[in-house]
Each structure stands twice: as structure tokens, then as C-alpha cells.
Scaffold this motif. Structure first.
Motif, PDB file in Angstrom:
ATOM      1  N   TRP A 147       0.830  -1.200   0.000  1.00 23.45           N
ATOM      2  CA  TRP A 147       0.000   0.000   0.000  1.00 23.45           C
ATOM      3  C   TRP A 147       0.868   1.255   0.000  1.00 23.45           C
ATOM      4  O   TRP A 147       0.580   2.231  -0.687  1.00 23.45           O
ATOM      5  CB  TRP A 147      -0.942  -0.003   1.215  1.00 23.45           C
ATOM      6  N   ARG A 148       1.969   1.196   0.752  1.00 24.36           N
ATOM      7  CA  ARG A 148       2.844   2.375   0.857  1.00 24.36           C
ATOM      8  C   ARG A 148       3.452   2.725  -0.492  1.00 24.36           C
ATOM      9  O   ARG A 148       3.568   3.886  -0.884  1.00 24.36           O
ATOM     10  CB  ARG A 148       3.964   2.088   1.873  1.00 24.36           C
ATOM     11  N   ALA A 149       3.878   1.700  -1.224  1.00 28.16           N
ATOM     12  CA  ALA A 149       4.470   1.944  -2.544  1.00 28.16           C
ATOM     13  C   ALA A 149       3.451   2.651  -3.437  1.00 28.16           C
ATOM     14  O   ALA A 149       3.748   3.691  -4.050  1.00 28.16           O
ATOM     15  CB  ALA A 149       4.900   0.623  -3.165  1.00 28.16           C
ATOM     16  N   LEU A 150       2.244   2.143  -3.445  1.00 32.47           N
ATOM     17  CA  LEU A 150       1.178   2.725  -4.279  1.00 32.47           C
ATOM     18  C   LEU A 150       0.854   4.147  -3.837  1.00 32.47           C
ATOM     19  O   LEU A 150       0.807   5.089  -4.644  1.00 32.47           O
ATOM     20  CB  LEU A 150      -0.063   1.824  -4.172  1.00 32.47           C
ATOM     21  N   ALA A 151       0.654   4.310  -2.520  1.00 29.05           N
ATOM     22  CA  ALA A 151       0.230   5.619  -1.990  1.00 29.05           C
ATOM     23  C   ALA A 151       1.340   6.656  -2.138  1.00 29.05           C
ATOM     24  O   ALA A 151       1.073   7.822  -2.484  1.00 29.05           O
ATOM     25  CB  ALA A 151      -0.166   5.462  -0.520  1.00 29.05           C
ATOM     26  N   SER A 209       1.672   7.875  -5.697  1.00 30.81           N
ATOM     27  CA  SER A 209       0.574   8.769  -6.086  1.00 30.81           C
ATOM     28  C   SER A 209       0.729  10.125  -5.403  1.00 30.81           C
ATOM     29  O   SER A 209       0.492  11.178  -6.009  1.00 30.81           O
ATOM     30  CB  SER A 209      -0.781   8.130  -5.776  1.00 30.81           C
ATOM     31  N   THR A 210       1.180  10.135  -4.116  1.00 32.53           N
ATOM     32  CA  THR A 210       1.393  11.421  -3.415  1.00 32.53           C
ATOM     33  C   THR A 210       2.479  12.237  -4.123  1.00 32.53           C
ATOM     34  O   THR A 210       2.325  13.448  -4.342  1.00 32.53           O
ATOM     35  CB  THR A 210       1.812  11.149  -1.949  1.00 32.53           C
ATOM     36  N   MET A 211       3.573  11.552  -4.484  1.00 32.42           N
ATOM     37  CA  MET A 211       4.675  12.258  -5.167  1.00 32.42           C
ATOM     38  C   MET A 211       4.193  12.853  -6.489  1.00 32.42           C
ATOM     39  O   MET A 211       4.525  13.998  -6.847  1.00 32.42           O
ATOM     40  CB  MET A 211       5.842  11.290  -5.424  1.00 32.42           C
ATOM     41  N   ALA A 212       3.359  12.095  -7.180  1.00 36.61           N
ATOM     42  CA  ALA A 212       2.838  12.585  -8.459  1.00 36.61           C
ATOM     43  C   ALA A 212       1.967  13.822  -8.247  1.00 36.61           C
ATOM     44  O   ALA A 212       2.071  14.819  -8.981  1.00 36.61           O
ATOM     45  CB  ALA A 212       2.048  11.476  -9.141  1.00 36.61           C
ATOM     46  N   ILE A 213       1.142  13.771  -7.209  1.00 36.90           N
ATOM     47  CA  ILE A 213       0.232  14.900  -6.929  1.00 36.90           C
ATOM     48  C   ILE A 213       1.043  16.153  -6.556  1.00 36.90           C
ATOM     49  O   ILE A 213       0.786  17.257  -7.052  1.00 36.90           O
ATOM     50  CB  ILE A 213      -0.784  14.524  -5.818  1.00 36.90           C
ATOM     51  N   VAL A 214       2.047  15.958  -5.652  1.00 32.36           N
ATOM     52  CA  VAL A 214       2.879  17.095  -5.237  1.00 32.36           C
ATOM     53  C   VAL A 214       3.558  17.720  -6.469  1.00 32.36           C
ATOM     54  O   VAL A 214       3.596  18.938  -6.634  1.00 32.36           O
ATOM     55  CB  VAL A 214       3.933  16.654  -4.194  1.00 32.36           C
ATOM     56  N   ALA A 217      12.210  17.968  -6.673  1.00 33.00           N
ATOM     57  CA  ALA A 217      12.931  17.722  -5.410  1.00 33.00           C
ATOM     58  C   ALA A 217      11.959  17.678  -4.250  1.00 33.00           C
ATOM     59  O   ALA A 217      12.057  16.810  -3.370  1.00 33.00           O
ATOM     60  CB  ALA A 217      13.969  18.821  -5.195  1.00 33.00           C
ATOM     61  N   LEU A 218      11.024  18.613  -4.242  1.00 33.07           N
ATOM     62  CA  LEU A 218      10.017  18.641  -3.163  1.00 33.07           C
ATOM     63  C   LEU A 218       9.179  17.353  -3.196  1.00 33.07           C
ATOM     64  O   LEU A 218       8.905  16.742  -2.163  1.00 33.07           O
ATOM     65  CB  LEU A 218       9.109  19.865  -3.319  1.00 33.07           C
ATOM     66  N   SER A 219       8.799  16.973  -4.381  1.00 37.32           N
ATOM     67  CA  SER A 219       8.000  15.757  -4.555  1.00 37.32           C
ATOM     68  C   SER A 219       8.743  14.537  -4.002  1.00 37.32           C
ATOM     69  O   SER A 219       8.173  13.717  -3.277  1.00 37.32           O
ATOM     70  CB  SER A 219       7.711  15.596  -6.041  1.00 37.32           C
ATOM     71  N   LEU A 220      10.022  14.420  -4.311  1.00 35.90           N
ATOM     72  CA  LEU A 220      10.829  13.309  -3.813  1.00 35.90           C
ATOM     73  C   LEU A 220      10.994  13.362  -2.298  1.00 35.90           C
ATOM     74  O   LEU A 220      10.934  12.342  -1.601  1.00 35.90           O
ATOM     75  CB  LEU A 220      12.214  13.300  -4.476  1.00 35.90           C
ATOM     76  N   GLY A 221      11.181  14.582  -1.762  1.00 41.01           N
ATOM     77  CA  GLY A 221      11.351  14.766  -0.310  1.00 41.01           C
ATOM     78  C   GLY A 221      10.112  14.345   0.451  1.00 41.01           C
ATOM     79  O   GLY A 221      10.197  13.609   1.451  1.00 41.01           O
ATOM     80  N   VAL A 222       8.957  14.813  -0.028  1.00 42.08           N
ATOM     81  CA  VAL A 222       7.690  14.425   0.642  1.00 42.08           C
ATOM     82  C   VAL A 222       7.542  12.902   0.602  1.00 42.08           C
ATOM     83  O   VAL A 222       7.200  12.259   1.603  1.00 42.08           O
ATOM     84  CB  VAL A 222       6.481  15.118  -0.047  1.00 42.08           C
ATOM     85  N   GLY A 223       7.826  12.340  -0.583  1.00 40.36           N
ATOM     86  CA  GLY A 223       7.724  10.878  -0.733  1.00 40.36           C
ATOM     87  C   GLY A 223       8.643  10.143   0.218  1.00 40.36           C
ATOM     88  O   GLY A 223       8.251   9.162   0.856  1.00 40.36           O
TER      89      GLY A 223
END
Lengths: 98, 436
Positions: A15-19, A22-27, A35-41
Motif C-alpha cells: 500500500w505504501r508503494a502505491l500511496a 501517487s502522493t509524489m505525483a500529486i505534489v 525535489a520537493l515531490s521526492l522529499g515528501v515521498g
């Protein structure tokens, strides 16, 4: 039915891989910053995996809403009535089992 | 949609023949007494199979229906002993400590129809339908769901033969066996049509009754009842053939025979003597009774070091395990070894009696191991081990002609049954097939 810890753990990772993806994509879509997207992920993947696992284990302890096992209602080691005991004894004796 | 889903599922059909040994089945097939069975097993797949320890129906069938060892399912014999009072109790279906594979199939939406399964009394809910077999006391409590009871009553369904009458009237027993098989056949036809099943099972227990009372007539061609007994086997064969035809007619198997299983729960052999193991323990100073004519092991003296329950289950009277235990736990291993050695040497007219002695650790594995006997004895053919407390003589003759055996049950299947199988292996094989 209860789940083993191993199953909860594997579910948490999947579930974590999927979520997280998707979070990184949204960010990235909202901010356009890779970079921000990767950091949040990177932060989210660990924090939420532990939270998810704990959440699963707690829910696993709650019987509400679960399918009960067909044997759950049985009174194991129930004694027979005395008259049935006698009849049973007779039947077993007739076949030489006593 | 349901129809489409139904068709895509695999189905299995099991016919159990209680107490039919591997060798006898082969012989009857070769002699054309059982031509339909001969055709089924002719192309291979028949295997000799080990029954449970001890080899009695209650334990063997419980191992079959759960795929578990007795120390997991908790059924060690037709009787158990209370650790407080030493009174005998009779484990029932309610004592089975693990789910049957029918319950497990139900969890994935599959339905079972199970007819005359020993050790399922009183009947309880399962996904599908159940008619309990031996030792079922009343039909009313043997049927699940209850809606099937009127139909069974109308067909005059017989749970078992009248074993009390059988002792005096062997020809009456043969009539009784025929009529019981006929109602079993009718019940199978009824449930086959009425239940939307994925797994179907019917057990013929008449074979076991026949062998207990009339084994000599099975074995000896010069016995006056031999032809009649062979006729019974031919009727059983016709029933097997009907089940086979029905299974294939319904398109249940992709390949011929796939999903169809024949098996027995233990073997049988001719009997020469009852061997009363408690009398042997008493004679050799391991056991004594407070009463002159004891009726059960509840009457042993506090100094008793070991006692036996049917058929060859030896229990050490260990402190902490039993209320009147006199054997110190640290002395138990030496006593067990001593008993195993001496019992292995038991003989009758120079002939050894015991073929195998299993310790608790060898025979049982599971959470209920602590309730298991300390030793399980298996005898050579002809010597029927008994846990009775009656009689002071070790060797006795009775009206019974046959006795259970351990290593020569059988299974026939085209499914991947392991080589050198034991009865507890089959549940996994059947479940894997149905889940595939």
C-alpha cells in the motif's frame, strides 16, 4: 479471521508503494518541483508505513464486522447427557470398542 | 452469472469404505466381485495408506476431515479419560478442536454435502449439508440443515445396522446391511440433486460392520455365508459405479476420474484373540483395582503406575497429570521405556503380539500432545488389543471375527496423493485441487 503479522507487514509495504508514488505525483503536479515531490515521498513512505501497520494490528483485534469462523459458536468439550453417555457406551460395546 | 461461476469451479466426490483393507479391495476387484471398482482402479492410482494412530474410525476419520494429527484435532479414540476422576468420556464432533476442510472450503464460498461421516455427531452447521454417521444416536440430531430430515425419514434412512441383534443373528445382519446400503444410496441420490455442492462425500460403514462380525465369511470361500457376503460387496461396487457415473454425467471432471476419490479409514484382518492389556498390566504389577470386578479405569488403586484405553493406548499414571498419579514425572521416561520393552516382547503360544510401539513424541505433534497417550501399541494381525478392565485373563475369545489394522487402508485417486500416504494427507490434496 485473524491476520498474521507478516501479512499486515506485506500489505503495509504494498500500500505504501502505491500511496507514496501517487502522493509524489500529486505534489509534482501541484508544485512542479521534483525535489520537493521526492522529499515528501521519502518522509511519507516511512512514517505512514509504520502508522498503517499499527492501524492494521489494532483493527485486527476488533471482532466487529468480521466473518466468524464456523466453529466459533461451539462449546468445545461439551459433555453428553448421562442417558446419551449410557447409550453411547452400549453402542461402542456392541462393536467391541470397550 | 452464478451459473457461469458454478461451471468454472472444480468438483470433488469422495466415496469412503470404512474398514476395507488395501489387499482385500485388490482381491475383490481381481476376482470380479467388484467389476466397476476394478475398472476404476485398473489404470493405476491405488495406494496402500496408513490409518491414524490408533487405527480406529473416530481418530482416522477426524484426521481425514481436518488434515490434522490427533494432537491437533484432539480426538485420540472413542474414549477419553478424565484426569480428575478417571471416568471415561466419549468425545463427540463438538470436541474436534480444529475446523474440518469442509469449513475451510466454506470460507472460500464452496459448499459440501457429506453423508454418513463417522464422528460428526451431533451434526452442526457446515457450509452445505451433513448427515452424521457412527456413533450417531438419533437421526434428528444427525442432520444439518434440519430441512432435509423429513426426506430422510420418508426414505427410512438407517444410520447404522443393529449391532446388538447382529451378535445373535448373522443372516439378519446381512439383511440389515443390504437395507442400510439401499437407504445410503437413496440419500446420496437425494443430496446429489438437492445440494448445490462443490464437494460430495458418502461413507459406507457397512463394510466395517461386516468385517467385525463376518470376517471369516469374507476370507474363506468354504464359509456358508461367503457368497452372500460377496453379494454385499457387489452391491457396494454397484453403488460406487453409480457415484462414478453420476459424477461424470454431471460434467464434474475435466479428465475422467479427476476429482473422484475412493478410500478407507483403516484396514482389517482376521482375529484370533482379544489381548486385554489392563489384565497384562495387573498380572505384571503395574496396575491394581479397588474392586474385584472393576467396570472402568476409575476403579484403579492410587498405586497404579499405568493403564490402557482402547485399543492400545498406554497412559502412565503420572503425578500432576492425573489426580491419583503416583509416578514421579522424572521417573516416567524410564517406566515408559520399561513398559515399551516388555510389551514388545508379549507373546501368545510363542508368537509375538506387538508389531509397533510408538511413543507420544513419535505419534503425536500438536498443541494437545499433553493429552495424548504415552505409548500407542499396534498389534500383529490376529491379536486385537483391548483396554477393557473386565476379566483377569490376558487372552480371550469373543464372537467378533475381525479386527482393525493400521498400515493397510487404501486410497485411489488421480490427484497427486503423496507416496506412502497417511490418511491426514488427503484433506490438503483435495483442498488444493478444489482451490486450483
Amino acid at each position: 479471521m485473524r491476520e498474521f503479522r507478516k501479512r499486515s507487514l506485506v500489505k503495509a509495504i504494498c500500500w505504501r508503494a502505491l500511496a507514496t508514488f501517487s502522493t509524489m505525483a500529486i505534489v509534482y503536479i501541484f508544485t512542479g518541483k521534483a525535489a520537493l515531490s521526492l522529499g515528501v515521498g521519502a518522509v511519507e513512505v516511512f512514517v505512514k508505513m509504520f502508522l498503517y501497520y499499527g492501524h492494521e494490528r489494532i483493527w485486527n483485534l476488533i471482532a466487529w464486522g468480521k466473518l466468524k469462523h464456523p466453529l466459533a459458536h461451539l462449546d468445545v468439550n461439551r459433555e453428553l447427557e448421562p442417558e446419551h453417555m449410557e447409550e453411547l457406551r452400549k453402542r461402542l460395546e456392541e462393536l467391541g470398542y470397550l | 452469472m452464478r451459473f457461469l461461476r458454478r461451471r468454472s469451479r472444480k468438483r470433488a466426490c469422495v466415496v469412503g469404505l470404512d474398514g476395507v483393507p488395501f489387499g482385500l479391495l485388490k482381491t475383490l476387484a481381481q476376482r470380479s466381485v467388484m467389476p466397476r471398482t476394478a475398472a476404476i482402479i485398473g489404470e493405476g492410482g491405488l495406494k496402500q495408506m496408513r490409518a491414524s494412530l490408533p487405527p480406529v474410525s473416530s481418530v482416522s476419520w477426524s484426521s481425514f476431515m481436518t488434515g490434522a494429527n490427533p494432537a491437533e484435532h484432539g480426538i485420540f479414540g472413542f474414549t477419553d479419560v478424565s484426569s480428575d476422576t478417571y471416568q471415561l468420556r466419549f468425545p463427540t464432533f463438538a470436541d474436534l478442536a480444529v475446523p474440518t476442510f469442509w469449513d475451510r472450503l466454506g470460507e472460500s464460498g464452496r459448499r459440501c454435502a457429506v453423508i454418513n461421516q463417522p464422528s460428526t455427531y451431533p451434526a452442526r452447521s457446515l457450509p452445505g449439508a451433513l448427515v452424521s454417521g457412527f456413533v450417531a444416536l438419533s437421526l434428528g440430531k444427525s442432520v444439518w440443515p434440519k430441512e432435509h430430515l423429513p426426506a430422510l425419514e420418508r426414505m427410512g434412512y438407517q444410520i447404522d445396522v443393529n449391532t446388538q441383534k447382529a451378535r445373535e443373528d448373522l443372516d439378519g445382519l446381512l439383511d440389515d446391511l443390504d437395507s442400510t446400503l439401499e437407504t445410503r444410496r437413496q440419500a446420496a441420490a437425494y443430496f446429489w440433486e438437492r445440494e448445490n455442492w462443490d464437494y460430495f462425500q458418502v461413507v459406507v460403514t457397512g463394510t466395517d460392520r461386516l468385517h467385525h462380525f463376518l470376517w471369516n465369511a469374507v476370507e474363506r470361500e468354504d464359509d456358508p455365508r461367503h457368497e452372500r457376503v460377496m453379494g454385499y460387496y457387489t452391491a457396494v461396487d454397484t453403488f460406487i459405479g453409480e457415484m462414478w457415473d453420476r459424477f461424470h454425467k454431471g460434467g464434474s471432471a475435466d479428465k475422467e476420474g479427476e476429482g473422484f476419490v475412493l478410500l478407507s479409514d483403516h484396514g482389517f484382518a482376521g482375529m484370533r484373540k482379544d489381548v486385554r492389556l489392563n489384565a497384562w498390566l495387573r498380572e505384571n504389577g503395574y496396575l491394581d483395582y479397588k474392586a474385584e470386578e472393576p467396570t472402568s479405569v476409575a476403579e484403579i488403586t492410587p498405586g497404579t503406575r499405568a493403564f490402557v484405553l482402547d485399543p492400545g493406548r498406554v497412559y502412565l499414571n503420572v503425578k500432576g497429570r492425573f489426580a491419583k498419579g503416583c509416578v514421579e514425572p522424572e521417573e516416567a521416561p524410564a517406566l515408559r521405556e520399561e513398559l515399551a520393552g516388555r510389551m514388545r516382547e508379549m507373546s501368545f503360544e510363542g508368537e509375538k503380539i506387538i508389531s509397533h510401539v510408538f511413543t507420544r513424541e513419535e505419534a503425536f505433534r500438536g498443541p494437545k500432545s499433553a493429552l495424548a497417550p504415552d505409548l500407542v501399541l499396534i498389534s500383529r494381525n490376529g491379536f486385537d488389543l483391548k483396554g477393557t478392565t473386565k476379566g483377569k485373563e490376558v487372552f480371550a475369545s469373543t464372537h467378533f471375527q475381525g479386527m482393525h489394522t493400521w498400515g493397510d487402508a487404501f486410497v485411489w485417486s488421480r490427484l497427486p496423493v503423496p507416496d506412502d500416504p497417511e490418511i491426514a494427507n488427503l484433506a490438503g490434496v483435495i483442498m488444493e485441487y478444489l482451490s486450483g
